[in-house]
Motif scaffolding. Structure first.
Motif, PDB file in Angstrom:
ATOM      1  N   VAL A 168       0.829  -1.206   0.000  1.00 47.80           N
ATOM      2  CA  VAL A 168       0.000   0.000   0.000  1.00 47.80           C
ATOM      3  C   VAL A 168       0.866   1.259   0.000  1.00 47.80           C
ATOM      4  O   VAL A 168       0.542   2.242  -0.674  1.00 47.80           O
ATOM      5  CB  VAL A 168      -0.960  -0.015   1.213  1.00 47.80           C
ATOM      6  CG1 VAL A 168      -1.769   1.267   1.280  1.00 47.80           C
ATOM      7  CG2 VAL A 168      -1.899  -1.223   1.131  1.00 47.80           C
ATOM      8  N   GLU A 172       0.814   4.161  -2.832  1.00 47.37           N
ATOM      9  CA  GLU A 172       0.533   5.568  -2.542  1.00 47.37           C
ATOM     10  C   GLU A 172       1.612   6.483  -3.121  1.00 47.37           C
ATOM     11  O   GLU A 172       1.307   7.563  -3.650  1.00 47.37           O
ATOM     12  CB  GLU A 172       0.409   5.805  -1.036  1.00 47.37           C
ATOM     13  CG  GLU A 172       0.047   7.245  -0.698  1.00 47.37           C
ATOM     14  CD  GLU A 172      -0.565   7.403   0.672  1.00 47.37           C
ATOM     15  OE1 GLU A 172      -1.394   8.314   0.842  1.00 47.37           O
ATOM     16  OE2 GLU A 172      -0.227   6.612   1.566  1.00 47.37           O
ATOM     17  N   PRO A 200      -5.082  -6.231   0.831  1.00 48.82           N
ATOM     18  CA  PRO A 200      -5.625  -5.234   1.766  1.00 48.82           C
ATOM     19  C   PRO A 200      -6.645  -4.346   1.053  1.00 48.82           C
ATOM     20  O   PRO A 200      -6.381  -3.190   0.726  1.00 48.82           O
ATOM     21  CB  PRO A 200      -4.371  -4.453   2.188  1.00 48.82           C
ATOM     22  CG  PRO A 200      -3.467  -4.532   1.004  1.00 48.82           C
ATOM     23  CD  PRO A 200      -3.715  -5.886   0.390  1.00 48.82           C
ATOM     24  N   SER A 202      -9.564  -2.830   1.768  1.00 44.23           N
ATOM     25  CA  SER A 202     -10.049  -1.561   2.326  1.00 44.23           C
ATOM     26  C   SER A 202      -8.973  -0.482   2.294  1.00 44.23           C
ATOM     27  O   SER A 202      -9.262   0.684   2.017  1.00 44.23           O
ATOM     28  CB  SER A 202     -10.559  -1.766   3.754  1.00 44.23           C
ATOM     29  OG  SER A 202     -11.734  -2.558   3.745  1.00 44.23           O
ATOM     30  N   GLU A 203      -7.726  -0.871   2.576  1.00 44.91           N
ATOM     31  CA  GLU A 203      -6.635   0.106   2.535  1.00 44.91           C
ATOM     32  C   GLU A 203      -6.449   0.652   1.113  1.00 44.91           C
ATOM     33  O   GLU A 203      -6.188   1.843   0.920  1.00 44.91           O
ATOM     34  CB  GLU A 203      -5.330  -0.521   3.032  1.00 44.91           C
ATOM     35  CG  GLU A 203      -5.323  -0.801   4.527  1.00 44.91           C
ATOM     36  CD  GLU A 203      -5.883  -2.170   4.871  1.00 44.91           C
ATOM     37  OE1 GLU A 203      -5.548  -2.678   5.958  1.00 44.91           O
ATOM     38  OE2 GLU A 203      -6.661  -2.732   4.062  1.00 44.91           O
ATOM     39  N   ASP A 206      -9.209   3.027   0.446  1.00 49.51           N
ATOM     40  CA  ASP A 206      -8.922   4.309   1.110  1.00 49.51           C
ATOM     41  C   ASP A 206      -8.018   5.169   0.236  1.00 49.51           C
ATOM     42  O   ASP A 206      -8.248   6.375   0.064  1.00 49.51           O
ATOM     43  CB  ASP A 206      -8.229   4.071   2.460  1.00 49.51           C
ATOM     44  CG  ASP A 206      -9.160   3.463   3.505  1.00 49.51           C
ATOM     45  OD1 ASP A 206     -10.386   3.542   3.329  1.00 49.51           O
ATOM     46  OD2 ASP A 206      -8.636   2.918   4.497  1.00 49.51           O
ATOM     47  N   LEU A 207      -6.963   4.553  -0.313  1.00 49.78           N
ATOM     48  CA  LEU A 207      -6.060   5.278  -1.207  1.00 49.78           C
ATOM     49  C   LEU A 207      -6.798   5.790  -2.435  1.00 49.78           C
ATOM     50  O   LEU A 207      -6.585   6.922  -2.881  1.00 49.78           O
ATOM     51  CB  LEU A 207      -4.927   4.360  -1.668  1.00 49.78           C
ATOM     52  CG  LEU A 207      -3.768   4.099  -0.722  1.00 49.78           C
ATOM     53  CD1 LEU A 207      -2.715   3.253  -1.423  1.00 49.78           C
ATOM     54  CD2 LEU A 207      -3.159   5.400  -0.245  1.00 49.78           C
ATOM     55  N   GLU A 239     -17.024  -4.431   2.525  1.00 44.56           N
ATOM     56  CA  GLU A 239     -16.444  -3.390   1.679  1.00 44.56           C
ATOM     57  C   GLU A 239     -17.257  -3.238   0.392  1.00 44.56           C
ATOM     58  O   GLU A 239     -17.439  -4.204  -0.356  1.00 44.56           O
ATOM     59  CB  GLU A 239     -14.994  -3.743   1.333  1.00 44.56           C
ATOM     60  CG  GLU A 239     -14.256  -2.706   0.521  1.00 44.56           C
ATOM     61  CD  GLU A 239     -14.239  -1.354   1.204  1.00 44.56           C
ATOM     62  OE1 GLU A 239     -15.023  -0.476   0.762  1.00 44.56           O
ATOM     63  OE2 GLU A 239     -13.470  -1.174   2.157  1.00 44.56           O
TER      64      GLU A 239
END
Length: 403
Positions: A168, A172, A200, A202-203, A206-207, A239
């Protein structure tokens, strides 16, 4: 159309013969193991007249041999025939297509779903068509993505970045190089089948929110297996944010075909422009009716029980392997990757298992996995017994020691 003389044809393929010889010499040539499954004996097949056990099928829940699913396909075949005889645009769209696509969209909480002839075609056609339509869209692809995702991305001229597997932070850093207004698409999977690990999700979502990116999530190995109704990892973790969600019928659902669920306009565009959707004969009505019946089971109480037994059996297999001192990846998913490093060794163990014990597990080698990471991807369906698991591990231990 002109036809090359025989000698010229031979000359034209001389290079291929050389390359195939090199492939064989490298030990990477892949042999087929013909096996005809026995519906009355789940997990068993006939190989060259001999009854064998199969421990590497993707039919995770045994749905291809479920009595209700088989009955649905037989009844539909008697009523509608064995094929549709046309593409979706030319007499090939049945009421079952429409009903199934509506059901899939509802299952995943998306406005639309589109059914394709396979999961590979679903990924390739959707990605290549949408990326060609938005040439300034930047693609971010997980390093371990399936070939169908890779080729769908490669088919376009879009700028693309490959980020380290499920990293992640690295993703990013790449996203931060672009303005929020730049169209972006993150492509990844939920369950990666070679290691059995889970992304991951959900992570990454989020990004995507922070950087105004769309997401394309392949749930191939989670459909039917994860979530209260089998809708995948996203359902399991609650999710709902992935923009596009891909799934298949050819694994835990036990039939054939694939699909993508997502935004209405985007998938309508794919329906109207994707060559691999427009110019191909569609899935027969009988197979679609079998798929719908399989989903009845998968989404209901029986599906819950099957998923629980699948997880329990995977844990039983891990415990037996651990006790026998056999190296494996302790994965989060239902998959049990058994590590057998060495291309020649993994093939030798596979051959001995089949020849001496009537046990079939396909050797996985390069390029499916890195050299040195050769393995068996073992699956332990709900119908497997502790006795069968123990016998499999004993046979494997014997063959590993003899290799």
């Amino acid at each position: 159309m002109s036809v090359l003389p025989a000698s010229k044809t031979s000359d034209a393929f001389d290079g291929l013969l050389t390359r195939m010889t090199e492939l064989r010499d490298s030990g990477l040539y892949r042999e087929f193991t013909p096996c005809s499954y026995l519906a009355e004996e789940p997990g068993h097949a006939v190989h060259r007249g001999r009854r064998i056990q199969v421990w590497c099928t993707n039919d995770y829940l045994g749905m291809s041999q479920h009595p209700d699913v088989m009955a649905a396909q037989i009844a539909s075949t008697r009523q509608h025939g064995t094929g549709n005889g046309g593409s979706r645009n030319i007499a090939g769209t049945s009421e079952a297509h429409v009903a199934l696509e509506e059901r899939l969209a509802d299952w995943h909480g998306k406005p639309r779903a589109l059914v394709f002839t396979s999961g590979y075609v679903a990924n390739f056609e959707t990605l290549s068509t949408l990326l060609a339509a938005v040439p300034d869209m930047v693609v971010f692809s997980d390093a371990l993505n399936h070939r169908s995702l890779i080729e769908g991305i490669r088919a376009s001229a879009n700028r693309r970045h490959i980020f380290p597997h499920s990293d992640v932070a690295a993703l990013e850093e790449l996203l931060e190089k672009y303005d929020r207004r730049t169209p972006k698409l993150i492509v990844f999977e939920s369950v990666y089948s070679m290691d059995g690990d889970i992304a991951p999700i959900s992570e990454i979502c989020d990004l995507a929110e922070r950087h105004n990116a769309l997401t394309y999530l392949d749930e191939t190995h989670a459909i039917g297996v994860n979530g209260p109704t089998g809708a995948g990892i996203c359902e399991q973790i609650g999710e709902t944010r992935p923009t596009f969600l891909q799934g298949v019928f050819g694994k835990a659902v036990g039939t054939t075909g694939g699909y993508v669920a997502g935004p209405d306009t985007a998938l309508d565009y794919v329906r109207s422009h994707a060559p691999g959707f427009i110019f191909t004969t569609t899935i027969p009505r009988s197979s679609l009716d079998a798929t719908r019946r399989s989903l009845d089971v998968v989404q209901g109480a029986e599906g819950v029980a099957l998923r629980e037994r699948l997880r329990e059996n995977a844990e039983r297999m891990r415990a037996a392997l651990r006790a026998a001192d056999i190296d494996f990846i302790n994965a989060e998913s239902h998959l049990v990757p058994v590590l057998v490093p060495g291309g020649d060794r993994v093939k030798a163990v596979s051959r001995r298992l089949l020849d001496d014990f009537g046990v079939y597990v396909q050797p996985i080698n390069y390029p499916s996995v890195a050299k040195g990471g050769e393995r068996f991807r073992v699956t332990v369906a709900p119908f497997r017994t502790q006795e069968q698991i123990d016998a499999f591990v004993r046979a494997l231990r014997h063959c590993l020691d003899a290799a």
